[in-house]
Structure formats: C-alpha cells, structure tokens
Design a protein around this motif. Sequence first.
Motif, short mmCIF file in Angstrom:
data_model
loop_
_atom_site.label_atom_id
_atom_site.label_comp_id
_atom_site.label_asym_id
_atom_site.label_seq_id
_atom_site.Cartn_x
_atom_site.Cartn_y
_atom_site.Cartn_z
N LEU A 58 0.83 -1.20 0.00
CA LEU A 58 0.00 0.00 0.00
C LEU A 58 0.87 1.26 0.00
O LEU A 58 0.59 2.23 -0.71
N GLY A 59 1.94 1.21 0.78
CA GLY A 59 2.83 2.37 0.84
C GLY A 59 3.43 2.66 -0.52
O GLY A 59 3.50 3.81 -0.98
N LEU A 60 3.87 1.61 -1.18
CA LEU A 60 4.49 1.76 -2.50
C LEU A 60 3.49 2.35 -3.50
O LEU A 60 3.79 3.32 -4.21
N VAL A 61 2.32 1.75 -3.54
CA VAL A 61 1.30 2.21 -4.50
C VAL A 61 0.89 3.66 -4.19
O VAL A 61 0.73 4.47 -5.10
N SER A 62 0.79 3.96 -2.90
CA SER A 62 0.36 5.31 -2.51
C SER A 62 1.34 6.38 -2.95
O SER A 62 0.98 7.53 -3.13
N ALA A 63 2.60 5.99 -3.06
CA ALA A 63 3.61 6.95 -3.49
C ALA A 63 3.74 7.01 -5.01
O ALA A 63 3.93 8.08 -5.59
N ILE A 64 3.64 5.86 -5.67
CA ILE A 64 3.84 5.81 -7.12
C ILE A 64 2.66 6.39 -7.89
O ILE A 64 2.82 7.19 -8.81
N ALA A 65 1.47 5.97 -7.48
CA ALA A 65 0.28 6.27 -8.30
C ALA A 65 0.07 7.78 -8.52
O ALA A 65 -0.15 8.21 -9.66
#
Lengths: 287, 337, 509
Positions: free
Chosen positions: A162-169
Amino acid sequence: MKRLAIPKTYKLYIGGKFPRSESGRVYEVLSHTGDFLANAAKGSRKDARDAVVAARGALGVWAGATAYNRGQVLYRIAELLEGRRAQFIAEIMSCEGVNAAGAGAQVDEAIDRWVWYAGWADKYVQVAGNANPVSGPFFNLSVPEPTGVVAIIAPQGDESLLGLVSAIAPAVVAGNTVVVVANENAPLSAISLAEVLATSDVPGGVINIVTGSPAEIAPWLASHADVNALDLVGAGDLDWVELQISAADTLKRVLPPESGADAAAPALSRILAFTELKTIWHTKAIL
Amino acid sequence: MTSSPLATYQPDQRALALIGGEATDANLRRYLHGIPGIDAVGLEARAADLGTRSIKTSSKRWAIDTIIGLIDLTTLEGADTPGKVRSLVAKALVPDAGDPGCPRVAAVCVYGDMVGSAVAALGSAHAAGGTEGVNVAAVATAFPSGRASLAVKLADVRDAVTAGADEIDMVIDRGAFLAGRFGQVYDEIVAVKEAGRRADGTLAHLKVILETGELNTYDNVRRASWLAILAGGDFIKTSTGKVAPAATLPVTLSMLEVVRDWHRLTGVRIGVKPAGGIRTSKDAIKYLVTVAETVGEEWLSPHLFRFGASSLLNDVLQQRQKMTTGHYSGPDYVTID
Amino acid sequence: MKFLDYAPAPESQALLDLKSDYGLFINGDFTAGRGTPFATINPATEQRIAMIATANEADVDAAVSAARHAYDGVWSRLSGSDRGKYLFRIARLVQERARELAVAETLDNGKPIKESRDVDIPLVAAWFFYYAGWADKLDHAGVGPNPASLGVAAQVIPWNFPLMMLAWKIAPALAAGNTVVLKPAETTSLTALLFAEILQQADLPAGVVNIITGDGRTGHTLVNHPGVNKVAFTGSTSVGRAIARSVAGTDKKLSLELGGKGANIVFDDAPIDQAVEGIVRGIFFNQGHVCCAGSRLLVQESIHDDVIDRLKRRMQTLRLGDPLDKNTDIGAINSAEQLARIRELSDRGQQEGAERWSADCEIPANGFWFAPTIFTNVATSHRIARDEIFGPVLSVLSFRTPAEAIAKANNTPYGLSAGIWSDKGSRILAVADKLRAGVIWANTFNQFDPSSPFGGYKESGYGREGGRHGLAAYLKPAVRSGARSISAAADHTTTPVSKKSAPAQKAAK
C-alpha cells in the motif's frame, strides 16, 4: 510426496526489464519470524542511474499519452492486481506477519488506490488549471503538467504494498515517470508489483523499482541532476534533511517524509506536488 | 538602401517579375498570401506605444508646421459649389490670416467637377505637380463606392486630369478584392494610372484609396497595399472619409510597413495618405512619429506623406497660435474655411 | 532639424517629496536601523537620492516579532472582507499616488519613466485590487474548505521591478491572512518606503506589514529567522538555491522565482513586424533586467537574415538616455556591479566567436549604461547562450525544424518563459505544449496580469505568483481529520509542504 516448490528470483525492474543489480549484490529478505525468504537484488548507485535514464527515456511517451489513456493504463494495473490478489496476500503475510484478513485488506486498499488515482488522470488538469481573465486582448490558460522524473523513497513501514502504491500512483497519473526505492525490509511485493506492471500496459521505464538500501541509494537520486523531483515520503529514518539540501542544488521539488497511518494518504495535493503550472498567453483579435 | 535592379523596371515589368507571371488572380493570390501576416494585437500595441511619444517645444513647433504642409485640404460634399471651393483654396493659400509666415497646405482635394474651380482660384499659386504652391487633387473612379463600369471610372479620371488635376485619388474595387478577384483590382489600377496621362505624356500622381474600413482585417489592408503598389500606385491612401472607421494609427502603421518593405525590396519610395478622422494636432503628431520611426524622417515630405483632412487644419492653427503667443487660442481666432 | 531627436520631455520631479534619510518600517512606524546606513543612488547620474537604514539581526527580530504580534492579535482574527477592504484601500492609494511612485521608481531604479508609469505602477494597483477581492473567498483558492493562513511571511525581492515585486508578494500574503516582513533590494528600497507611507494612510494595523532594508545579509537573517512560516524570494538562482538549502528540514513553506534564459522562437510564417517588436520587448524592456526576458532568440534559418536586418533597423530607433524623459526607451543599468557583469559576459561572447552588434546610441557621461546589443552566430555551447546576462543583450541562434527549435529552447537548466511566433495556431499550441517553461507567450511577450500565474520550471524556481495559484502559495489546508478516507482528500498545494506527521525537525545545517 510433497512437490518441491520453485522459488522466485527477485530482481530489479528498470526500463521494463528485470535486470540483476549491476553490482552483483543481493541481500537476504527475511520473514517476520526471521526465516529466509529470498535474496533480493541490492541495487547500487549505478542501478539508480540506469533507472533514471530509463525514466527520462519513457517520459515523452507517458507524459504525451492522452489523459484518458493514462487513466485506463492505471485502471488496468488494478485489474491485474485483483487477479493476483492471492499471491500478494501470501507475500505480505510472510513478510509482514499479518493474518490473511489484514493482508487482504491491504491488497484491497492498494487496488482501490490505483482505481482512485486512475480516475484523476483526466480531471486534475481541470481542477487545478484555470482560464485567466487578464485585462487585455489575450487568451490565457494555466495548465498543470508533469514535473518530469520523480525519485521516490517508498514508505518503509508496515504496509509495503500500500505504501508503495500510494507513493507511485499520484506521481505517474500526472504523466511523471518514477524511480522508486522499495521498502528495504519488505521488498517482495514491490517486485511482484513490477511483474504486474510488466504485464500491464504501463510502458517500460515509466515505473522503475530498485530494491536495496535507501540510505545508500537515496543520496545519488537526491543529487542526480536529471531528476526533477524527490518524494521523501519513506525517508524519515534517513538523514533526509541532507537529502533535501542536496536536492536544492538543482531546485528539485521535494516532498518531506511522512509516517504513521496518514502517510501518503490519497490526495489531489500528492498529484499536484509533482506538476508544474504552465501559463500560455495568446493574442486574441479578429482583425 | 542599396539600389535594387527592380528600381529600374517600369511598374508593370516589376510586378510581373515579382509575382512570377501574369497578373492573374491565382498568381497574385499566391504572392499576396506569401507575405508575412499581421498580428492585430501586436500591431495595435506598437501603434499605441508610438502614440505615447511626447513631442515638446522645438520638436512640436517643427511638427506643427510640417503637418500643415502635408495636408490635402479637403471638401467632398454633395453640396460643394465653386464658391465653397474658392473659399477652400483661399484657406489653403493663407491658412492663418493673422500670420503670413504660416506655411501653405500641400493640396486641395475636391470632386472632379470642382477641379476647374480650384485651378482657377489658385491661379499662379497652382503648383501643378511642382513644389511651389498648392496642388489640386481630385477624387475619381466613381468615388467613394467605386461602383461603376470601368469605362465610367476612366472617363471620370480623364475629365479631372483634363480640367487640371495634378493628383488622382482613386478607389479600388473592394468587392472584387474581397472576392479574391485580385487581377481585376490590379488591372483597374493600371488602367486608371494610364487614364491619367496628359497630352504631354506625363502622368497624374496616383493615390490609391484602399477604403480600409471595408477591408476589415489588417491582413487585407496589407495585401491591398502590396497590390496597389505592384499595380503602379504612387501613394496608398487609407480611406474615402465616407466609411467608418476611416484612418487609424494601426492601419496607417501597417501601410507604412508595406511602404518600408517595398523600399527595401526595390529602392522605390511610395507615399502614404491617412484620410478621415484625424482632427487634432495631437493625433497628427502621432502620425508624424509613426512615419519617422517606421520609414524614416525622409517620408515627412508632401511627395511621400499627406493627411487627408478638413477640420485638422484649424486645430493645428490654434496650437500654432498657442506656441507663438504663449496662451491658448479659440475657434473664433481661426477662419472656418 | 532632425525630428527624431525629439526635444527633451522630462517628467516633473516636483511632485516627489523625498526625505534625506529613511528608517525601517516596523510595527507601523519608521525607526532607525541599528546597522550602518547606506546611500541609494540614481543609476542614471550616480547622485545620491537618500540614505537608507540597514536592519541588523535585532531589527530583523523586532520586525518578525511585530509581524507575529500583528498576526496573532489582529490580522488572523480579522474577517476576510475587512482584510479585503484594507487591500482595496491600498490599491486606490497607489492609483492616487501613481505618478509620484513612478517618478521615484525611475529615479531609484533607472528604468524609463514610460515603463514605470505605464507598466510597473499600474500593475501594482491591479495586483492589490485583484487580491483584495480574494480575501473573503479563500474557500475557492483550491486548497479545500476553510484554508488556513501560514503566519509570518518573509519576503525578499529584487531590484528590477521594485514596487511591482513588492505588490506581487504583499497582496496575496495579506489577502490570505498572513503578516509580512519584506526586504527590498539594496539598490532599490525607495518605493517600498514610500509604500510604507501609503500603508500609514490606509491605516493598516501596525505590524501587518514591516519593511526592513539592508543588503544580502539582512535578507539572509530574515529568511533564516525561526519565527517565519513562509519564505518567498525572487532573485538569482544561486541565492534561491542557498535559501532552498537553508529552509530544508524546516516547516517553512517556500516560493522561489529565480533566473531564466527564455527562448523566443520565431517561425518562418511569423507575423514578422510584430515578431520584431516582440523580440525588442522581450529583451530590451527594462534594460533586459527581467528574469523572464526572451534572451535567446531562436529564428528559423530561412528568415534569419531578414529578421536580423529588421531587428537592427528597429533597434536604431531605440532611444537610450535620461530615464525621466518620457521618450526614453532604454534607461540606465541599475548598478555598477550589474553593468560590470553585462560587460564581462558580452566580452566573453565576443571572445567565444559570436558576432556583436550594438545600436548607435550616445552614452551619457555619468551613470551606468549599456547600448542594446545583439550577438549573432551564437552556438548553444556559448556562455551567452546559457548564462543569464540580465541586461540588454540578445543571443541569436537559428533552427531548421520545429523539433530542433523545441530541443534548443528546452536545452537549459532554466524554465521560466518562452515565446512563440507563428501564424499557425496548431503549431503554436503543439510547441507550447512541448516547451518546459512556466510562462509561454504566443505572438506576444512580457505580458503580466494579476490573474495570470507566473513562475518557473526546473531551476527557475517553484511556486506561482498571480492568480488563484499565487494565493494558494500563502495558504495551507484546514487540519484534516480521519486521515485515510479518500473522500477527505481535497486539498492541494503547489509547493512542497511539511506534513504535521513529519519526524522531529532537524536543524538545517
């Protein structure tokens, strides 16, 4: 007799390909109980450099894609994630020590986050742009555009996917390309996400994922002259002020670290943090 | 300016050399549409900027006398009579009865049937194309609309020249121009010029009125200016004064730019005449500034620049009296005509 | 006589009633500075105009304290409509005293009176008028409902548009509910101090705006003061970079308007006479002391010689001289230091092989002057094609295709402005889309308006001034509750912000 499983080799994701680190280094990824899970590639400064080259190379195509197209591409990621839900749940459970329900909730939220940001692709320009009523015979429009290549230190906390997606998206929805340094201790879902990306419609180079030590790699990204912006969301445990100072050399746009449940919360401001407002004047006359 | 071989050509040869063939609609369109366009906002901004020049003291005194010497003092009314024209001529010769040092205007501008009256009234002061005295300009070619057969238009011109007109102010066929019949417009100008040939073989000075108020766009004004010059016009003139808007500073600036470019191209100097709507010396000074800064000060001479005006003269005279006496004048201290 | 040598038409200085010494404007009153005073001079004559105070650290502290006190006690409690009324008052007072301000600006800065009179001061009034109306409409600023002001804004402005830059800074800050400590540039403090008198006439509550003068050290002390919440700087990229470093790790919100090396692209189908005017306006407006100047001319090869010929003819009509003369087009260079830099870079251009040409103008005996100059045969690698000269010096490069024009235009660490000249609308839009610059002028140049956001890409800085976005630079979202819910995520800002959840602040250095 129990079948002997085939373990996965976890590699970097750069320019749409899965290279090993040019340094040949790996590091052990352990489960929450301390068991060996995998040897992840330990990315180097040169891997980061290659990732920046890939991101810069992909920028024209991605930023130049129609907003409708970018929105569909992001939505397609959500579709594929949904299809591989079980795999991500298993990885998260082993890495983060949460139960199936907790891992499932995280994966669901990550999927929903792609969907939420996907919907912004063809709206953020309308919300953040303006027609400006200047006092003169001019047509005047302000339009946000992607900043360029964004380097991201992914959240290093509990919810790795979730952290990764929240930053990339939010960075990619606007048309930026990214180089992201994954969660150091829980990199598996990042590499699995890369596999999703590789089979999705995201052009190679738009999202580049480097696993390894943020402390080692981040300074190279912060000082890299061809990086336009720096998201330090997951850099709270690093010497992030030094990173910000380093980023000032080329006046990079910088988002500071965040922590806690609120970190990288979905917000239009995260999209706009990595956009530049362009104002165009054109003369207006019928004579 | 270096002399161009184009300078030695006759107008018709030069035009054909430039447009690369006969003066057909297609060839002219290709040529006229190949000329850089005009951005109206930028043109108007430049004109406004030129209008902010502050002309004071000695420069203003020079400007005022220069303006008087550039005026085509005009009466173009259906009610004109020989008496009215005699009165106009008297004013042209002695603009300020109280000051014999006041310069004369460049010309009087009248309808063709009044040319004889004007010539008679001028008597020995008739410059007859020269620089001493006052010239007689006649509007012709079914002025102001131009809506008559070519034969009628040419007869109109011949009449005026025969009666002693030194200058012919013709109108172009705006309908033909707007419909893209550039060849027709061109041919008419050539024919009118030839119709102005006198018995001794000399030609009346030809001013070509574009009627910019009907052309609507600056791009059209620019193309019509080129067309008129290609066809042999000696002057390009904005307006008949019968259509609003008449002369404006941006329109005149755009025409001056064509004249400047023509000079760069051929070495030939073409005159410009804004007409209609210039009523104050303040406005007229803006035109002088625009001429001087666009084509050069050399153009501030009656053979290259004129004001087509009637009421302008009296405003300039009042300004002139103010500069002489140091106090403001009033309309009763200048003669109405 | 020569008509074009227009007789002198000097603007009267009679309406200007200057003091011999100016103090600091802190907490509503003028007070002596504790640093060493310095002279502000007229760059056209090198004559002293007045003595200006220098604020030392204690003065900066006093100014920040006054601003904080005014913020807590008065300004943050005032209704938006009342803040707006003060700004409207200021706008009107500026209009009333416009000619006086224009004359003072021209005296102190060296810019032509026609520019201070027709551009700078009218825009100052317009800026206050525009933001006055925003003060009670902050919900629509784009940062979500009930946005909050930031607190005390430290603002440091340059010498090229002294009062205009002041307006760009103060108007949105006050509209958003902040209080201000502003430091004008060392060489151009005068109009800021006259503006302080206007604030007194407007009866603005004490401490809401404080104006402190001094050199770079005063500015440095101000932006590094721990009591400020917002730093807004306009000036050089090198100083901007230093400020970005110094605020790293703090909660100070930062806006930077820095240097530029704007490309002015002229295509072969351009409206040629207007393009020439645009080139002139792009680089010779305000003696080229313009961060968004069109200092790199990119001309399509097929029209290169024609454009240069027309440009040179046009430049011969530029009138350099007494800035107070209403017919002056090119005024004085603001300082000896800036003149030296322009000379050095121009000499460098010549040494590197570019062809130098200057308009014939008589250079006055006293003062700082530089004739309008163009360099042709400039290569992209030349220093004059890369460095900001900040003077009336144009570097001319050529291109063959739109793609080459775009590549050359973007080939710079800067990204502030660009111009495009063409009669083809589709090409203008496509090229505008590809240029990496914050302000693009199509068939025009150097236009400014309070409703139009202004600011750069890349090393030209971040944040916008003007428009709704310029207001947002002085606001933050209302404190959010319920964090993760998607529906609550409506805020937006255009500059990096520190989150309340960030780790403990670390010292910057």
